[in-house]
Write an enzyme that holds these catalytic residues in place. Structure first.
Site, PDB file in Angstrom:
ATOM      1  N   SER A  29     -18.886  -6.438  13.711  1.00  0.00           N
ATOM      2  CA  SER A  29     -19.467  -7.763  13.476  1.00  0.00           C
ATOM      3  C   SER A  29     -18.417  -8.863  13.424  1.00  0.00           C
ATOM      4  CB  SER A  29     -20.283  -7.759  12.177  1.00  0.00           C
ATOM      5  OG  SER A  29     -19.462  -7.412  11.073  1.00  0.00           O
ATOM      6  N   SER A  33      -6.017   3.234  13.023  1.00  0.00           N
ATOM      7  CA  SER A  33      -5.097   3.437  11.918  1.00  0.00           C
ATOM      8  C   SER A  33      -4.395   2.112  11.651  1.00  0.00           C
ATOM      9  CB  SER A  33      -4.112   4.556  12.261  1.00  0.00           C
ATOM     10  OG  SER A  33      -3.204   4.786  11.209  1.00  0.00           O
ATOM     11  N   TYR A  52      -4.699   1.507   0.513  1.00  0.00           N
ATOM     12  CA  TYR A  52      -4.933   1.351   1.944  1.00  0.00           C
ATOM     13  C   TYR A  52      -3.926   2.182   2.742  1.00  0.00           C
ATOM     14  CZ  TYR A  52      -5.679  -0.929   6.460  1.00  0.00           C
ATOM     15  OH  TYR A  52      -5.946  -1.178   7.782  1.00  0.00           O
ATOM     16  N   LYS A  98      -4.732   5.267   5.402  1.00  0.00           N
ATOM     17  CA  LYS A  98      -4.290   5.314   6.802  1.00  0.00           C
ATOM     18  C   LYS A  98      -3.378   6.511   7.060  1.00  0.00           C
ATOM     19  CE  LYS A  98      -6.690   1.863   8.188  1.00  0.00           C
ATOM     20  NZ  LYS A  98      -7.884   2.127   9.040  1.00  0.00           N
TER      21      LYS A  98
END
Length: 271
Positions: free
Chosen positions: A14, A132, A146, A150
Site C-alpha cells: 500500500s 531483508s 528490527y 532481519k
C-alpha cells in the site's frame, strides 16, 4: 480464472517499497496482487489488485493465498515485504513488544512462505523473495529488535532455499539500505522508555531521519526485486542500492575493529 501471465503477490504494497514493487512487476508483464492490512479506500497502481492481509494471522495468510490461487490459478513470485520497524534501547522494549515485532517481521514471512510453497511445488517452480535489510548483516544500536528480525530472516531464507531448490523453487534475499519511505515514522516506539536513554534516543532519531532523507528511492529497490524474480540464474542475495553494496562489502572485508568504530561513529556514539 487461470492466467497465462506470471503472477506476483507482494505483501505490504500500500506504500513505499511494496507499492513501487507492485508497479515494477506490472511493467515487467506480471499479474500483480498487492496486500495491505486495510486496503478499502486505497487506490492501487494501474494493473494492481489490492487484497486485505494481516501477516500476523495464520488464517489471514492462508485465506489470502487461497484467493489468489482461486482467481489466477498460480503464484509465481511471493515478495515478503510487509513489516514493522522498531526503535529504542533493548531495555526500553518490553518482551510483549519484541513478540509483536518478531510476529510480523519473522513469523509473517514464515506464514506466507508456508502458505505458498505447496502451490509452487505443485506447479513445478516459483520464487520467494524476502525483503531483508543491511541490518540483517550489520548491527544498528537502538533498533535491536528490527536487526534481530532481519538476521533471522537471513538465516531462514538461506536454509529454506536449500530445502526447496530441488522442487524448482528459489528463496532469495533483497537487502536495501536506508530508503526514502515513512518507515522511520511508523516504527514501534519503546513502550517502557527510560530517562537514561533519552538523549541517546534523541541523537538516534536525528541520525535515522538524516539517513532516510539521503536514502535510495523505493523504485531503486523495486527494480532489484524484479531482477531477483526474473534472473535466469538468480543469486541468493541482492544488495539494493549503492549504500547497501558498500555496507555488505565493509562487513565482509573491513577489520572488525575498524567496522566497530565505523558503526559507533555513524551513530554519533562515544568512542
Amino acid at each position: 480464472m487461470a492466467t497465462t501471465r506470471p503472477v506476483a503477490l507482494v505483501t505490504g504494497a500500500s506504500s513505499g517499497i511494496g507499492k513501487e514493487t507492485a508497479r515494477a512487476f506490472v511493467a515487467a508483464g506480471f499479474e500483480v496482487i498487492g496486500t495491505g492490512r486495510k486496503t478499502s479506500g486505497l487506490t492501487p497502481p494501474a494493473g494492481v489488485t489490492y487484497l486485505d492481509l494481516d501477516v500476523a494471522s495464520d488464517d489471514s495468510a492462508i485465506a489470502a493465498v487461497g484467493k489468489v490461487i482461486d482467481r489466477f490459478g498460480r503464484i509465481d513470485v511471493l515478495v515478503n515485504n510487509a513489516g514493522i520497524g522498531s526503535a529504542g534501547a533493548v531495555e526500553e522494549n518490553s518482551v510483549a513488544q519484541a513478540q509483536n515485532v518478531l510476529n510480523i517481521d519473522v513469523l509473517g514471512v514464515i506464514r506466507m512462505t508456508k502458505a505458498v510453497l505447496p502451490h509452487m511445488r505443485a506447479q513445478g517452480g516459483g520464487r520467494v523473495i524476502n525483503i531483508s535489510s543491511v541490518l540483517g548483516l550489520v548491527p544498528q544500536p537502538y533498533m535491536a529488535l528490527y536487526a534481530a528480525a532481519k538476521h533471522a530472516v537471513e538465516g531462514y531464507s538461506e536454509s529454506l532455499d536449500h530445502e526447496v531448490r530441488e522442487h524448482g523453487i528459489r528463496v532469495l534475499l533483497v537487502e536495501p539500505a536506508y530508503t526514502k519511505t515513512s518507515f522511520d515514522t511508523n516504527a514501534a516506539q519503546p513502550d517502557t522508555p527510560l530517562p537514561l536513554y533519552a538523549e541517546r534516543r534523541r541523537v538516534f532519531d536525528e541520525v535515522i531521519t538524516d539517513a532516510m532523507k539521503a536514502g535510495d528511492d523505493p523504485a531503486v529497490v523495486a527494480k532489484v526485486i524484479v531482477a531477483a524474480a526474473t534472473d535466469k540464474k538468480p543469486k541468493l542475495r541482492y544488495a539494493a542500492g549503492p549504500l547497501a553494496t558498500r555496507m555488505r562489502m565493509l562487513r565482509r572485508f573491513a577489520p572488525a575493529i575498524a567496522f566497530d568504530k565505523g558503526i559507533r561513529k555513524f551513530n554519533r556514539m562515544p568512542a
